[in-house]
Every structure is written in C-alpha cells, then in structure tokens.
Design an enzyme around this catalytic site. Structure first.
Site, mmCIF file in Angstrom:
data_model
loop_
_atom_site.group_PDB
_atom_site.id
_atom_site.type_symbol
_atom_site.label_atom_id
_atom_site.label_comp_id
_atom_site.label_asym_id
_atom_site.label_seq_id
_atom_site.Cartn_x
_atom_site.Cartn_y
_atom_site.Cartn_z
ATOM 1 N N CYS A 107 0.876 -1.169 0.000
ATOM 2 C CA CYS A 107 0.000 0.000 0.000
ATOM 3 C C CYS A 107 0.910 1.215 0.000
ATOM 4 O O CYS A 107 1.508 1.550 1.025
ATOM 5 C CB CYS A 107 -0.918 0.026 1.219
ATOM 6 S SG CYS A 107 -1.947 1.528 1.277
ATOM 7 N N CYS A 110 -0.634 4.294 2.391
ATOM 8 C CA CYS A 110 -0.446 4.238 3.853
ATOM 9 C C CYS A 110 -0.135 2.800 4.250
ATOM 10 O O CYS A 110 0.998 2.366 4.151
ATOM 11 C CB CYS A 110 -1.654 4.797 4.591
ATOM 12 S SG CYS A 110 -3.225 4.052 4.120
ATOM 13 N N SER A 111 -1.158 2.058 4.667
ATOM 14 C CA SER A 111 -0.924 0.656 5.039
ATOM 15 C C SER A 111 -2.195 -0.164 4.878
ATOM 16 O O SER A 111 -2.484 -1.027 5.695
ATOM 17 C CB SER A 111 -0.418 0.564 6.485
ATOM 18 O OG SER A 111 -1.355 1.164 7.378
ATOM 19 N N CYS A 112 -2.978 0.083 3.839
ATOM 20 C CA CYS A 112 -4.219 -0.662 3.598
ATOM 21 C C CYS A 112 -3.895 -2.156 3.494
ATOM 22 O O CYS A 112 -2.940 -2.559 2.825
ATOM 23 C CB CYS A 112 -4.891 -0.174 2.326
ATOM 24 S SG CYS A 112 -5.430 1.557 2.408
#
Length: 227
Positions: A107, A110-112
């Site tokens: 991702c 961000c950090s999906c």
C-alpha cells in the site's frame, strides 16, 4: 508508559474520547473491538488457499468471488466483529500466482491491508522503506526477504488502496502431493499471502531468517560501473 506519542496517536485518543462522550460507541464496545482486532490472524486465509489447492471448484470461487470464499472459511467481511466495521467492507480480490507470474502486495498510500482475513499488518509492511521501494525495485526488495524470483517469472506489484484489498494465492509447492488441507495450511504463512515468501514444506513460521541488507539500486549500479 512512553516518553512521547505521535501526532496520530494524539488524534486517535482525542477522537476515541469524543466518540465515547457523544455516545457513538461505548468504552466497552471499543475494548471489544480492540481485543477482536488484535487476535485476528492469517489462519483463515491459509485454510482458504489450502482448500483452493485441493478443490478446483473452490479455487474458481476464490478468484472470482473472494468475499464468498472468505465466508466459506468463516470470515464475513460485512460483520467481522458482530457489530460492524464499515471501513473493512471493501472490494477484496485474491491474486493467483502461476508458474510464470508472482504477485506481491503493498500500500503505497499508507498501510491498507485485508485485516479481516489476514489480521493486523506486520510492522515492516507499514514502513516507507517497503512502500516506496517495492514498486520501483520489487526483485531486490523480495531478495532482501530471502525470496529470489527467477528472471523468467514476472513480478506484479499490486497496490492496495482505501477501497481495495488483496491477498496472494501462491503456487502449491512440489513435494506436497497427497497432503491434507490441515497439512497444507500449516506451510501457508502470512508472508506467503503477502507475496514476500513462498510456501515450503517444513517451513511453518513467519520468522524470516535468510535476509540480505538493503542496498540502493542506484548505488549498486554505480559501484559496478566503477569496477
């Protein structure tokens, strides 16, 4: 406690306390959700892949309707906690590897991450180092995890986002003929499902032992040119 907290942590505390004060949810409900989120792991995802390896009909379901396949292994994306988490209801897709194609997810925003079926993302998945470098130099980053992908196998980096989540279905390894679903699920680790490792008979943990230090490709190329 800690010496300092980040701006994001301050924001989370303020928002959480305001939601409780306004009656959007209670402190008990927040505790319930936090405990639930912390105990989610990749076991259902591993079982999903193992079942797909054994059952061609289920394999087709997994690649065409990943939500339905998730429900078959006990994960309902609509109601993962019993009281709903709308942010986790997304378009979910399972990426099937082939002998000539390897997938890896990231991702860059961000950090999906597909939390309902893989649990919380590992710390390295959220780092800028992984997010920025994987899309530019995927083979080198994978090699740093100990996974050297042969040149005749294409590497496809799949970028997650706010509404789309992905999971990798790796190729079933040789030497697992006649194995049961339970035996297969044991070798399908979280890192295999992200795409930074391959399932290997005898390897049943997510601890990576064979790693190489990160080297900037531009620096490496310059060094080779100088020599």
């Amino acid at each position: 406690m800690v010496d300092e907290i980040t701006d994001f942590e301050v924001l989370e505390i303020a928002l959480r306390e305001l939601c409780i004060e306004k009656g959007i949810f209670t402190a008990e409900e927040h505790r319930h959700f936090t405990e639930f989120a912390e105990q989610i792991g990749p076991t259902p995802a591993a079982r999903l892949v193992a079942r797909a390896w054994l059952d061609p009909t289920f394999r087709q379901l997994a690649v065409t309707d990943a939500m339905a396949a998730s429900r078959e292994v006990g994960v309902d994306w609509m109601e993962p906690t019993g009281f709903g988490t709308p942010s986790d209801f997304t378009a979910f897709e399972i990426l099937e590897d082939t002998p000539t194609l390897h997938h890896v997810i990231v991702c860059t925003l961000c950090s999906c991450y597909p939390r309902p079926i893989l649990g919380n993302s590992p710390e390295w998945y959220r780092t800028p180092n992984y997010r920025r470098r994987l899309v530019r130099w995927p083979r080198q980053v994978l090699a740093e995890f100990g996974l050297v992908v042969p040149e005749d196998i294409a590497v496809r980096v799949q970028d997650s986002n706010q509404k789309h989540r992905f999971m990798v279905m790796p190729v079933r390894p040789d030497g697992t003929e006649g194995w049961t679903e339970d035996q297969l699920a044991e070798i399908i680790t979280r890192d295999c499902l992200i795409g930074v490792a391959l399932p290997t008979p005898g390897v049943t943990t997510n601890v990576i032992t064979d790693t190489r230090p990160a080297i900037h490709p531009a620096s490496s190329a310059a060094a080779e040119g100088a020599s």
